[in-house]
Structure formats: structure tokens, C-alpha cells
Scaffold this active site. Sequence first.
Site, PDB file in Angstrom:
ATOM      1  N   GLY A  68       1.278  -0.603  -0.360  1.00  0.00           N
ATOM      2  CA  GLY A  68      -0.345   0.162   0.221  1.00  0.00           C
ATOM      3  C   GLY A  68       0.970   0.959  -0.030  1.00  0.00           C
ATOM      4  CB  THR A  95      -1.076   4.410  -5.073  1.00  0.00           C
ATOM      5  OG1 THR A  95       0.695   3.718  -5.789  1.00  0.00           O
ATOM      6  CG2 THR A  95      -0.876   5.586  -5.546  1.00  0.00           C
ATOM      7  CB  ALA A 146       0.194  10.226  -2.373  1.00  0.00           C
ATOM      8  CB  SER A 187       4.460  10.721  -9.876  1.00  0.00           C
ATOM      9  OG  SER A 187       4.340  10.175 -11.023  1.00  0.00           O
ATOM     10  CB  THR A 205      -1.454  -5.520  -7.720  1.00  0.00           C
ATOM     11  OG1 THR A 205      -1.394  -3.694  -8.479  1.00  0.00           O
ATOM     12  CG2 THR A 205      -1.145  -6.697  -8.547  1.00  0.00           C
ATOM     13  CD  GLN A 258      -1.361  -1.615 -38.133  1.00  0.00           C
ATOM     14  OE1 GLN A 258      -2.598  -1.411 -37.211  1.00  0.00           O
ATOM     15  NE2 GLN A 258      -2.230  -1.318 -39.698  1.00  0.00           N
ATOM     16  CD  GLU A 275       6.748  -2.619  -9.073  1.00  0.00           C
ATOM     17  OE1 GLU A 275       8.108  -2.189  -9.188  1.00  0.00           O
ATOM     18  OE2 GLU A 275       5.710  -3.368  -9.398  1.00  0.00           O
TER      19      GLU A 275
END
Length: 384
Positions: free
Chosen positions: A127, A129, A133, A135, A161, A339, A366
Site C-alpha cells: 500500500g 499510492t 500521492a 508519483s 495490486t 496491425q 511502479e
Amino acid sequence: MDATDMFLTDEQKMLREMVRDFAESEVKPIAAEIDEEERFPEETIGKMAELGLLGICYDDKYGGAGMDTLSYIIAVEELSRVCASTGITLAAHISLGIGPINLFGTEEQKEKWMPPLCSGEHLGAFGLTEPNAGSDAGGTETTAVLDGDEWVINGTKIYCTNGGVAGTIVATAVTDKTKGTHGISSFIIPTDAKGYIRGKREKKLGIKASDTSMIHFEDLRIPKENIIGTEGEGFKQFLVTLDGGRISIGAMALGIAQGAMEEAIKYSKERFQFNKPIAAFQSIQHKIADMATEIEAARHLVYHAARLKDQGKTFSRQSAIAKLFASEVSTRVCNQAIQVHGGYGYVKEYPVERMFRDAKITEIGEGTSEIQRLVIARSMLEMK
């Protein structure tokens, strides 16, 4: 033979074959299904635990397999080659969930918390982010206040995650608001603690079968000894943790790119236009050549960073370079693989559509590509 094969040990080659077989037989057949259903593949994770993958690069005295970082990177690459959701689940568990405890925890903490994580009894998460807060992780607003022999934690973490399925989470919180980044500490938090509240699970562009959740801490209490290291070391700890984690995201990007190229090659041999396979056309051949060149370069960078880590050498710049290059290669390769497929590449019937969506997160998670360039430039210019 890939050029990197000559640098692999027999053990690493055997591991690669084992994980590749597992990925082909167990992961690939359900990859499209779990993506469509946005379902976390508990059955696959359980089988990975039985293979020893959930503790692959940690000491066997803590229940790990005792292998090295490069072996772990190979495992993430091979899983991501067929299913990036599975690859990132392993990467977050190993690098972010267990990594800080292994790097900075006391012996008592390692003996208590690592065995159930390495065995796969439960998953780990990280934990960091927060809504305000990203980057700028130094802007952490979650707080931890010492009350007698317990820390009382309040705040919210986002984009965790494994956050909704983990049994243990390592989280950062401010313990002294007057000290800036030197007032941030790290804590080991069992997710069954009162006050640990699983918030919404994010609906995402890609890696849809990976659990990405919001987590709330509401007057959550943990023992005083659950702090990792000493108070105020959290910011420094997560910078080191992310250095290692970036290698695994590079491996994930590498695996996605490899899988997309293989699908493009397969399709180009099967698809006939103007009475010949499209692989016979120079424009398609050039795309394949560019894919192969960039993937091989990315693999050298990612493996090199892993070896530096295994050798105990400085690898911060190299991990940023590997992550930056591999992630952007992954996006380019997946774009070109679509493509090659033409209109078929744009529909879910073919896996390159999913791979294209999955690749983008590797340029964000990350540390964004912009942050990687900042890390690399500061290292080269010797700036702080």
C-alpha cells in the site's frame, strides 16, 4: 536460441521450461475467460504455490525456493507471455508484498510473516499510492499514531495490486508530520485486522483478472513491533523496494511483447492474401524483424538488471532503464502485432487485443515512464 540463453544456468533453463509448460497448460487456456469475466484466478495461484513460485527467490529457511532474482524474473516473463494478469499477481506478491519484509524486517518479523507468504498460504500486497500521492509518494497522507503498545492507522490506499485478496499488506504511513519524507514509516498489516476495509475493486483497461483494489484503514490497530525498521525509514525503504520491483515490471512487459510477437508470427503464416501467406510480404517481415530486435534488446536489459541485483551491486539506474525500455517496447510490439492481424487483431477472438490492453500498465505501474526518465537522468547527471 535466444542470445541470453548462453548466460543462463541449467537450473534457470529448467525453471523456464517448467514455468512455460505450466503457463501453456494451466494459464493460457483460461486467460481470455478470466479477462472477460474480470475474475481473479484463485485456482491458478494455488497451483503456482504448489510449484514453489510464490516464494521463488527467498531463503528456504523462510519457506522460499532459494532461487535468485533472475529465476524469479524468468517466471514472471513466462507467465506474462500468456496472461499478464497472472504475471503481475506474482510480481506484486514477490517484489512488493514480501520484498520489504525480507529487505528491512527483523529476523523475528521474517520468521513470522514470510513463511505463510512464501508457501502461498496467503498473498502479499503493498500500500503506497493514495488519492493525493501518486508519483509524488512523499505526499502520503495516511497516518500512524503510537498509542501505548499499538499503532493506530487511518487513511486510504488506491491501486493496490492483490489488495482485495491478500492476507498481508505492507503499507506506508506518516508517523511525524514535521519531518516530510523522513516522517514516513512502513508497517506490516494483517488484512484480517479490525479496521482493514476492502474498498472497490477497480474496473480497468487491462490486466482485468488481477485484483486492483482501494483499501481503507479506519482506526486500525497493530502491535508496536509491526513497524518495519525504525520510525521514519519508510520513504527510503519503498524507494529501494521499487528499484527491485521495476525489474519485475520490465519482465512482465517483456513477456507480453514476446507473446504478442509469437501470435503475430503464427497469424502471418496462416493468413493468406493475394494467394500467399502474408508472412511472404516484406512489410510484414519488417514488422517481425523490428519486434524481434527490440524484444531481444529489452531482454538483455532486464536480465542485466536482475544479475546486478543478484550480485549485490547497485542497480537503480539499470532497473529504471530496463523498465522504461521494456515497457515502451511492449506497447510498440503489441500495436504492431494488431496491425499484422488487421481487423482480426481488433477483436477479442485473437489474444493480441488483450495483450495490447495489458501492455499499457507497464508504462505506468511502479513509476511512470516519465519518472523512469527522471531517475535515469538524475543518476547520469549525479543530481538529487
